[in-house]
Design an enzyme around this catalytic site. Structure first.
Site, mmCIF file in Angstrom:
data_model
loop_
_atom_site.group_PDB
_atom_site.id
_atom_site.type_symbol
_atom_site.label_atom_id
_atom_site.label_comp_id
_atom_site.label_asym_id
_atom_site.label_seq_id
_atom_site.Cartn_x
_atom_site.Cartn_y
_atom_site.Cartn_z
ATOM 1 C CG ASP A 9 -2.932 45.953 96.843
ATOM 2 O OD1 ASP A 9 -1.980 45.244 97.241
ATOM 3 O OD2 ASP A 9 -2.902 47.195 96.829
ATOM 4 C CB ALA A 10 -7.520 42.572 93.099
ATOM 5 C CE LYS A 14 17.357 57.654 121.075
ATOM 6 N NZ LYS A 14 16.085 58.382 120.918
ATOM 7 C CB CYS A 60 9.662 83.596 147.424
ATOM 8 S SG CYS A 60 8.664 82.267 146.713
ATOM 9 C CD GLU A 71 20.169 47.981 116.819
ATOM 10 O OE1 GLU A 71 18.986 47.618 116.634
ATOM 11 O OE2 GLU A 71 20.778 47.821 117.896
#
Length: 667
Positions: free
Chosen positions: A34-35, A115, A404, A113
């Site tokens: 990383d450095a 999902k 209703c 594959e």
């Protein structure tokens, strides 16, 4: 260094850093510490700071930057991003394989594959440059989230591929990133995300890309929307070539020659899904051959050559505290269970579907019961059953009302229907739901008019009918809660813009019973204007392919109503256009040699771009498809035509030169 030397140095650093990034983020196999990467990146940043005119689009420094956006722009997908049909068990998979086999003469192989449980996205590259990234949206229209997608380091900013390439994939949040994000949110006294999918979607819909950059998102690419210069013949070849171009594909895909192999793959991952470092919610199975995909085609909603197997739903137990009733736009009364909050499949559930009164009665579901909740397809929560043995005697039976709850009119059960229905045309709940449907994405698509705003407008008596939306003025809207100058201006512009929609959007938005978006498009193409449709008889409508007797009856009855005539008259006076704006039957070329022909373009064209050639062929009544099959009538071959030309010659298909197309245009 002089400027030319600096330019070369910048180019070499970008190439090196992009290679390091590919090894780290895509291959998961870093070759430098990383450095060292950080040191090279700082060197590049310093050079770009000193020479800002030499900054390149594919520089890793360009992944995050720029001011927050005011809003996301709409993007139309040239090739729709359709959803897949679902399979829930082995028999569903075998039925899918049988249907696919019946639709083609050749043996079928499949690609399986994982999902990925994330956000479906589209990435577009022009001559190797990443130019646009978008959400799936409704499949036809998504949102431009390019700035946010650039922050995902496994997405290449440039590739070695000319022409247009649009790839599709799933942006997701790995488990490790999700746990770290929620820890941080809890520390900051913010609401944690319910699951990695919500976290990924929320991150990519941030207007400030710097927020998305901190969320450590990743991506897997799994398919192609458009590929201008491809002569590949299978989905498995697509996956291999995408990986070669530097895209991150999921390594767990497998080609299967039989449905038994598919089922074996499904069973393995059903058992091992929790071993992964990211969430999956099923398996996607696709027919591998692109020619066979073309043969099998599509329904209105999904391809016939692919299916999504959904893992068995998760269940949990909680207490049912109450049953609420809601009224839909067609008057159907739906009971909903109000629950003590419970975690199911990674989300907190407080409401669940009870479907209808018959189900409640048959299963003897009572208020106060301990109930089992299941998320069907890991999406929609529903009550599966009561736990009768845990009753204490305080539970209450539920009875549907006779009236209703929204308007007080008598509820009725129409012939052959299970559901109770309110048939009052002036029921406020139905009117409000109708307005919400009218402005929705697949209908009039009015940005800024979400459910909450519609409810507010309705309750303030500013909007009661669809026509009232077009009478709103600035002063009225500014009086509403949370409506500032800018949002009101944007809303009024969106309302004005919706007046120019094509007829099929208006037809779907009216909410005619049995008429979905596909039927609305069919009617719009056939009748071309609202006036023609209003005059149509039952026989006229029934004569159209794909329109059945229930639909025809519903349409004729709808337009016979006086209030509908008044509504359409008001909409016309307010400037709402009522014409179909797609290619009309009356305008399509019928005497052209290309009329009714299926055409494939292959190779490099000199006189036309692919897009121009496609538009010309369609204007002459032809249809352009992407692969050669027995259904192909003509292949137009440019330079370096490749395998499509070979296949056309083997099948005896008529092959044209680009000059022949030009000659037809000249005629």
């Amino acid at each position: 260094m002089n400027k030319e030397q600096v330019s070369k140095k910048i180019e070499s650093l970008i190439e090196l850093l992009n290679q390091y990034g590919y090894e780290y983020y895509v291959l998961d196999n870093p070759t430098v510490p990383d450095a060292e990467y950080d040191q090279k990146l700082r060197e590049l940043q310093q050079l770009e700071q000193d020479f800002p005119d030499l900054v390149m689009e594919n520089s890793p420094t360009q992944r995050v930057g720029g001011a927050p956006l005011a809003s996301f722009q709409k993007v139309t997908h040239n090739v729709p991003m359709l959803s897949l049909g679902n399979a829930f068990n082995e028999q569903d998979l075998r039925d899918f394989a049988r249907r696919a086999s019946n639709g083609t003469d050749q043996p079928i192989s499949f690609v399986c594959e994982l999902k990925i449980d994330g956000l479906a996205i589209s990435l577009t590259y022009e001559n190797g440059k990443f130019v646009r990234g978008a959400t799936r949206g409704d499949g036809t229209i998504g949102e431009d989230i390019t700035s946010n997608l650039k922050t995902i380091r496994s997405i290449p900013l440039s590739i070695k591929e000319q022409g247009t390439l649009e790839v599709r994939g799933e942006a997701y949040m790995p488990h490790k990133s999700f746990l770290a994000l929620n820890e941080l949110r809890e520390k900051n006294e913010e609401e944690p995300f319910a699951n990695p999918r919500n976290a990924a979607a929320g991150s990519l819909r941030q207007l400030d890309p710097k927020i998305a950059a901190k969320r450590n998102l990743d991506i897997f690419l799994y398919g192609v929307g458009e590929w201008e210069n491809s002569d590949l013949t299978s989905h498995s070849e697509h996956l291999t070539r995408l990986k070669e171009l530097g895209f991150k594909t999921n390594k767990e895909w497998k080609k299967c020659n039989t449905i038994d192999e598919v089922i074996e793959y499904v069973n393995y991952w059903t058992e091992h899904r929790n071993d992964l470092s990211y969430e999956i919610d099923g398996i996607v199975i696709k027919v591998d051959s692109l020619d066979q995909q073309e043969e099998l085609g599509f329904t209105a909603k999904s391809p016939r050559w692919a299916i999504a197997y959904k893992f068995p739903a998760e269940e949990a137990m909680t207490t049912l505290r109450d049953i609420e009733l809601s009224i839909g736009r067609t008057g159907v009364v739906t009971p909903t269970a109000i629950l003590d909050p419970v975690r199911v499949a990674g989300t907190t559930v407080q409401r669940a579907s009870l479907h209808n009164e018959d189900l409640i009665r048959e299963q003897d579901i009572r208020i106060g019961d301990k109930v089992v909740i299941k998320k069907a397809g890991d999406i929609i929560p529903k009550v599966v059953r009561s736990v009768v043995e845990q009753r204490n005697g305080d539970e209450q039976e539920f009875h549907m009302p006779d009236e209703c709850p929204a308007c007080g009119n008598e509820l009725v059960r129409l012939e052959e229907e299970v559901a109770l229905r309110c048939i009052n045309p002036n029921c406020p709940a139905q009117l409000m739901e109708g307005l919400i449907h009218f402005v929705s994405r697949n209908a009039m698509n009015i940005d800024g008019l979400g459910e909450k705003v519609i409810i507010q407008l309705f309750q303030e008596n500013l909007v009661q009918t669809m026509a009232d939306l077009y009478r709103l003025d600035k002063e009225e809207l500014l009086q509403l809660e949370r409506m500032g100058e800018k949002s009101v201006t944007n809303l009024l512009e969106a309302i004005e813009k919706s007046k120019e929609n094509s007829l099929e959007r208006l037809l779907f938005g009216l909410g005619i019973r049995f008429i979905g978006s596909k039927a609305a498009k069919t009617l719009a193409m056939e009748f071309e204007t609202m006036e023609n449709l209003q005059k149509a008889t039952y026989e006229d409508v029934l004569a159209i392919d794909e329109i059945g007797d229930k639909m025809a009856d519903s349409i004729v009855q709808y337009f016979a109503e006086e209030k509908v005539t008044e509504l359409l008259s008001n909409l016309r006076e307010l400037g709402v256009q009522m014409e179909y704006k797609g290619p009309r039957k009356s305008e399509q070329a019928t005497d052209s040699v290309l009329s009714g022909k299926t055409v494939v373009l292959t190779g490099k064209m000199e006189k036309f771009s692919r897009k121009e050639a496609k538009e010309i062929i369609e204007s002459l009544g032809g249809t352009v498809t992407g692969s050669v099959s027995k259904k192909t009538d003509i292949v137009i071959a440019g330079e370096d035509a490749g395998s499509k030309l070979d296949k056309a010659e083997k099948l005896g298909i008529d092959v044209w030169s680009e000059q022949q197309l030009e000659d037809v245009v000249g005629k």
